[in-house]
Scaffold this motif. Structure first.
Motif, short mmCIF file in Angstrom:
data_model
loop_
_atom_site.label_atom_id
_atom_site.label_comp_id
_atom_site.label_asym_id
_atom_site.label_seq_id
_atom_site.Cartn_x
_atom_site.Cartn_y
_atom_site.Cartn_z
N SER A 1 0.83 -1.20 0.00
CA SER A 1 0.00 0.00 0.00
C SER A 1 0.87 1.26 0.00
CB SER A 1 -0.92 -0.03 1.21
OG SER A 1 -1.75 1.08 1.23
N GLU B 1 2.46 1.92 -3.39
CA GLU B 1 1.50 2.49 -4.33
C GLU B 1 1.30 3.98 -4.06
OE1 GLU B 1 -2.18 0.30 -4.47
OE2 GLU B 1 -3.08 1.89 -5.69
N PHE C 1 0.63 13.41 -5.68
CA PHE C 1 0.58 14.33 -4.54
C PHE C 1 1.78 14.16 -3.61
CE2 PHE C 1 -0.55 11.70 -0.95
CZ PHE C 1 -1.14 10.58 -1.51
N HIS D 1 1.52 12.22 4.69
CA HIS D 1 0.93 12.07 3.35
C HIS D 1 0.90 10.62 2.90
CE1 HIS D 1 0.64 16.40 2.61
NE2 HIS D 1 1.69 16.46 3.42
N ARG E 1 -0.93 7.90 5.97
CA ARG E 1 -2.34 8.22 6.14
C ARG E 1 -3.17 7.72 4.98
NH1 ARG E 1 -4.04 14.13 8.14
NH2 ARG E 1 -3.90 13.75 10.37
N ASN E 2 -2.65 7.94 3.78
CA ASN E 2 -3.40 7.53 2.60
C ASN E 2 -3.30 6.04 2.33
OD1 ASN E 2 -4.56 10.02 1.52
ND2 ASN E 2 -2.42 10.66 1.58
N MET F 1 -3.60 3.85 4.66
CA MET F 1 -4.21 3.15 5.79
C MET F 1 -5.42 2.28 5.45
SD MET F 1 -2.63 3.16 8.53
CE MET F 1 -3.63 2.67 9.92
N ILE F 2 -6.18 2.66 4.40
CA ILE F 2 -7.47 1.97 4.20
C ILE F 2 -7.35 0.44 4.06
CG2 ILE F 2 -9.49 1.79 2.69
CD1 ILE F 2 -9.07 4.83 2.22
N PRO F 3 -6.50 -0.07 3.16
CA PRO F 3 -6.37 -1.53 3.11
C PRO F 3 -5.78 -2.11 4.39
CG PRO F 3 -4.80 -0.47 1.62
CD PRO F 3 -5.71 0.59 2.11
N ILE G 1 -6.36 -1.01 7.39
CA ILE G 1 -7.46 -1.09 8.35
C ILE G 1 -8.32 -2.33 8.07
CG2 ILE G 1 -9.63 0.01 9.02
CD1 ILE G 1 -8.11 2.69 8.72
N THR G 2 -8.54 -2.59 6.80
CA THR G 2 -9.31 -3.79 6.45
C THR G 2 -8.64 -5.04 7.01
OG1 THR G 2 -9.66 -2.66 4.37
CG2 THR G 2 -10.46 -4.91 4.53
N TYR H 1 -17.40 0.66 7.62
CA TYR H 1 -17.08 0.91 6.24
C TYR H 1 -18.19 1.69 5.55
CZ TYR H 1 -13.03 -0.72 3.80
OH TYR H 1 -11.81 -0.80 3.25
N ALA I 1 -18.36 5.17 6.58
CA ALA I 1 -17.30 6.00 6.03
C ALA I 1 -17.41 6.15 4.52
CB ALA I 1 -15.94 5.41 6.40
N ASN I 2 -18.00 5.20 3.88
CA ASN I 2 -18.01 5.20 2.42
C ASN I 2 -19.43 5.06 1.88
OD1 ASN I 2 -17.63 4.87 -0.29
ND2 ASN I 2 -15.91 3.42 -0.05
N ARG J 1 -20.65 4.93 -0.92
CA ARG J 1 -20.87 4.06 -2.09
C ARG J 1 -21.27 2.65 -1.67
NH1 ARG J 1 -15.58 5.36 -5.44
NH2 ARG J 1 -14.93 5.74 -3.31
#
Lengths: 314, 590
Positions: free
Chosen positions: A203, A206, A212, A230, A233-234, A236-238, A240-241, A304, A307-308, A310
């Protein structure tokens, strides 16, 4: 949001019921019954038969199944054949041990895994990356019992620093609790940290290749800020999963650790119960673990969705 | 997963997620805390009501007015117990009172209600606090325990037990004949060995300290059953035991007369025993389960540690004082340690090949004889113990040399290693390469190793087509008993049968059994004669013939006697290795 949660909760119930049915069927497919072990190794057929009658195991399969389901619906998990105590009581005694172990192992795997993953990700393709990833592969591959026994040999037998096994409740002595739990939590934590480390690394790689990050560097931010604020923090999502999935695994998968370190947790209770064919305990124990696993999954899903949007509307 | 590259937008979502995880973690923590407060009894040290280790030297000798135990009925002294490295000095030593002793055992007892099981682990744990009228002595002879003596009427149909006087239960109450009668009533209701008591017609309390049993017919087997340690008739106070159903005893119900009292049982964690200060017979030499049983330690903890590696590590690290049956492979390493002492416990078990007489070709005597003739028992023993000859014995008897029933009858048929004879017999039996199914298990590793070695010998030596099927012990037992058409050879080990209960073999070998499914009328006759015998000579004659027929008819095939070893801290004094229980009374920390 409420609709989503209600929908998830409605699925929860049939899942649990199906699991319970599966557990019941599988257990009765295993040959042998508790009377054989209960009566002792030297027991004759007559002796085994007597125990079987005392336990009510001579009654037809269907009757016992309906009886069990009826009991469970009333919130009664039955009575252990071996322990002569309600299954719920036996589980209540053991669950804190397993939860405590899982929680500490989770903290260890999160801290270790994220730190190692960040280092490897930042040093992508260099010697340090290779070193960390080699350790991670080792961590995933090494059997828990092997690691456990070796740590016992080093830290208990050779150095005499920690006890080889056993358990003291936190409420009795917090320091003893820590001494007894340190090695099991480390063993369980290290093996799961490897998974977290691998996820963090990929992660991070990537994220660090994104525009950015280049911009952040270009505007002259210090490298530490770029990576932690930067990058991580970005990324973190996977992570956290995976940390969510691990909670379930730690609760359900502490069996071997508990056996090696002689911890009286739910995992060991279930294993002992399987060896003895103590049906009510196996059923109740697996049911509890299933509820735990499903609850954690449900919580992760709800978080999830919260937060999301979608997912919520999808 | 789609990700927004703008870090400002990300931070809100990220914050939400982090908060979610934190919330999840705190749920776990609070659950942990909530459950933690429920967990009541600690597994750690809890000094309870112990008096400090005050030295109470072996003084109050005549506390209980016990006359020396009467000599035993068995006339011929059995052979000497095999030499074992024992730590006990011969003279009665004055040990040191006090301390906590921690023993790591292999298994947790299935139940403490011993009437309902014959499991060795239950007997091992309960014999510290429960006692019987009579029991077995050091040489597996019958000796008095709570009875002072017994008398058999001339017609052999009445046996009167005079109880020891002044024996105190753990609750301080004196034991009387009322308690004995109530305990027997309950025992006969719930025991798994009901048929062993079939000769008993009734029993009554004659007076406060006398109990009389009436028998349907005279038999020696009555006393043997009475003393047998599997599913034994423990004596409880009347008011506690009356009307108690099987396995419905709580920890506080285990009020016995033994040298220790049960104070806590956390299943799979620990059995905690405290000294019983008013124990009735503290003086004298230990004699099997009887004799002097001085409770030197304030507290004994029996801790089940199923993982054998963890047991040894715990002993080496000083967490335990005693480890039951460490892995045999550790023997050489542990032997050299100055702080440990090892003891070989002989007469632990013997390993038969259980042959299924109901299934062809095993139903053919010639086929069974071929297996018997082929086996090299020494090689099986070496395979079983990783080449450690200290851990097994090759001898032809189905009783151990220490047992009063030991005999060499039929020894020429044991351990023949005669492949030529075996091949001839196999040919005569008409065996034509059919698959021979050998069922075994890995719960008991030694059984598995015997099976592997045997399979190898039969396959390589005789060209027999032997298939090993490995399962767990309950599955194997179920299959043995209920699907006799699916196996030919089955693993097991015999434990106490080889010491003091020859009648038990009848359950496996007599016509109508569901173990070997053997039907041999001559064998049935001798079992009956053994059971009906009223003298030890009569019993010996009968059981010598049982062994002869066992070998001649190849009821099963005997392989080796297995020994086990135990390891303890070198500073523990007074330990004498014995079959079961391990006996930590009479031991102290030097």
């Amino acid at each position: 949001m409420t609709v989503y949660i209600v929908r998830r909760l409605l699925i929860f119930v049939p899942t649990l019921f199906a699991t319970a049915l599966l557990i019941f069927l599988m257990i009765y497919l295993i040959p042998g019954d508790p009377s054989i072990l209960m009566a002792g190794q030297e027991a004759t057929q007559e002796e085994i038969q007597r125990v079987r009658e005392q336990l009510g195991l001579n009654r037809p399969f269907g009757v016992r199944m309906i009886e069990w389901f009826w009991q469970v619906l009333q919130g009664n998990l039955g009575t252990s054949h071996f322990m002569a105590m309600p299954v719920s009581q036996a589980l209540a005694e053991r669950f804190p041990v397993t939860l405590g172990l899982a929680f500490q192992a989770w903290c260890i795997s999160a801290l270790l895994g994220i730190a190692a993953g960040v280092i490897a990700g930042v040093r992508h393709g260099r010697f340090l990356d290779w070193g960390v990833m080699l350790l991670a592969v080792l961590g995933v591959s090494v059997p828990v019992f092997w690691l456990g026994l070796n740590m016992i040999i080093v830290f208990s037998v050779t150095l005499g620093l920690l006890p080889t096994g056993g358990y003291v409740a936190f409420t009795d002595s917090p320091t003893d609790y820590a001494r007894y739990m340190l090695m099991p939590a480390l063993v369980l934590g290290i093996t799961h940290a490897a998974v977290v480390a691998r996820m963090t690394r990929s992660s991070m790689i990537e994220v660090l290749s994104q525009d950015f990050v280049r911009t952040a560097r270009a505007k002259g931010l210090r490298e530490r800020v770029v990576i932690l604020r930067h990058g991580l923090r970005n990324a973190m999502i996977p992570i956290i999963t995976i940390l969510g999935i691990i909670v379930g695994e730690l609760i359900a998968g502490s069996v071997i650790t508990e056996t090696v370190f002689n911890l009286p947790g739910v995992g060991r209770l279930i294993i002992e119960a399987v060896k003895r064919r103590d049906y009510p305990v196996i059923q109740g124990g697996i049911l509890l673990v299933t509820v735990g696993f499903l609850t954690v999954n449900l919580l992760v899903d709800i978080l999830y969705a919260w937060a999301n949007p979608r997912i919520r509307y999808g | 997963m789609a990700r927004d590259p703008l870090s400002t937008a990300m931070s809100r979502r990220h914050l939400l997620r982090s908060a979610g995880i934190l919330a999840g973690a705190s749920v776990v923590t609070s659950l942990l805390a909530a459950c933690g407060s429920q967990a009541s009894a600690p597994a750690g040290s809890k000094p309870a009501d112990s008096k400090p280790a005050e030295s109470k030297p072996a003084a109050p000798a005549a506390a209980a007015p016990t006359s020396p135990p009467k000599p035993v009925v068995i006339p011929t002294p059995p052979p000497q117990m095999a030499a074992v490295p024992t730590t006990a000095p011969a003279a009665a030593p004055a040990g040191k009172m006090g301390g906590i002793f921690k023993a790591a055992l292999a298994t947790s007892p299935p139940t403490l209600d011993v009437s309902t099981t014959t499991a060795a682990a239950s007997r091992e744990a309960t014999l510290y606090f429960m006692e019987t009228l009579i029991t077995y002595g050091e040489k597996y002879d019958i000796v008095p325990l709570l009875a002072e003596k017994w008398e058999t009427s001339p017609d052999g149909k009445r046996v009167t037990f005079a109880l020891k006087q002044g024996v105190k239960f753990h609750n301080g109450k004196e034991m009387t004949s009322e308690d004995v009668v109530a305990s027997f009533k309950r025992h006969l209701d719930v025991t798994v060995r009901k048929s062993a008591w079939e000769m008993v017609e009734g029993f009554t309390a004659k007076d406060k300290h006398t109990v009389e049993f009436t028998l349907k017919y005279p038999t020696m087997a009555f006393l043997l059953t009475m003393a047998f340690p599997g599913s034994y008739p423990a004596i409880f106070p009347k008011e506690i035991i009356e009307g108690k159903e099987a396995n419905k005893l709580a920890v506080e119900d285990f009020v016995g007369t033994g040298p220790y009292k049960l104070t806590e049982w956390k299943r799979d964690v620990m059995i905690r025993l405290r000294r019983h200060d008013d124990y009735h017979t503290k003086q004298g030499e230990p004699n099997g389960v009887a004799g002097g049983k001085m409770p030197y330690f304030d507290e004994i903890q029996l801790i089940p540690v199923p993982e054998e590696g963890a047991r040894v590590a715990g002993l080496e690290a000083g967490d335990y004082d005693f480890a039951f049956e460490p892995p045999a492979t550790d023997y050489d390493r542990l032997k050299d340690r100055k702080d440990l002492r090892l003891a070989i416990v002989e007469d632990s078990r013997w390993f038969p090949l259980v042959l299924n007489h109901s299934k062809a070709p095993m139903s053919d005597l010639k086929f069974r004889q071929a297996i018997q003739a082929a086996l090299d028992v020494q090689a099986i023993g070496m395979a079983m113990t990783n080449g450690k000859s200290e851990f097994f014995r090759v001898q032809p008897s189905i009783w151990y040399p220490v047992s009063p029933y030991y005999t060499e009858a039929g020894k020429e048929l044991y351990n023949q290693k005669n492949l030529d004879k075996a091949r001839t017999l196999l040919k005569e039996s008409g065996y034509n390469g059919e698959e021979i199914v050998y069922i075994t298990n890995r719960n008991y590793e030694q059984m598995y190793r015997v099976a592997v070695a045997t399979q190898d010998q039969l396959q390589k030596g005789l060209g027999m087509n032997v298939k090993l099927e490995v399962m767990d012990w309950p599955s194997q037992t179920k299959r043995r008993d209920e699907q006799p058409d699916t196996w030919h050879i089955c693993s097991t080990s015999y434990v106490s049968e080889g010491l003091f209960s020859p009648d038990s073999y009848s359950a496996y070998w007599q016509s109508g059994n569901k173990n070997t499914f053997a039907k041999i009328p001559e064998l049935d006759e001798w079992f009956k004669k053994g059971l009906a015998a009223t003298s030890m000579d009569g019993r010996k004659e009968a059981f010598t013939n049982v062994q002869r027929i066992f070998h001649e008819q190849v009821v099963s095939v005997k392989t080796v006697d297995g020994h086990s070893f135990t390891a303890l801290k070198a500073n523990i004094q007074g330990y004498r290795p014995w079959y079961n229980p391990t006996r930590f009374w009479g031991c102290w920390r030097g």
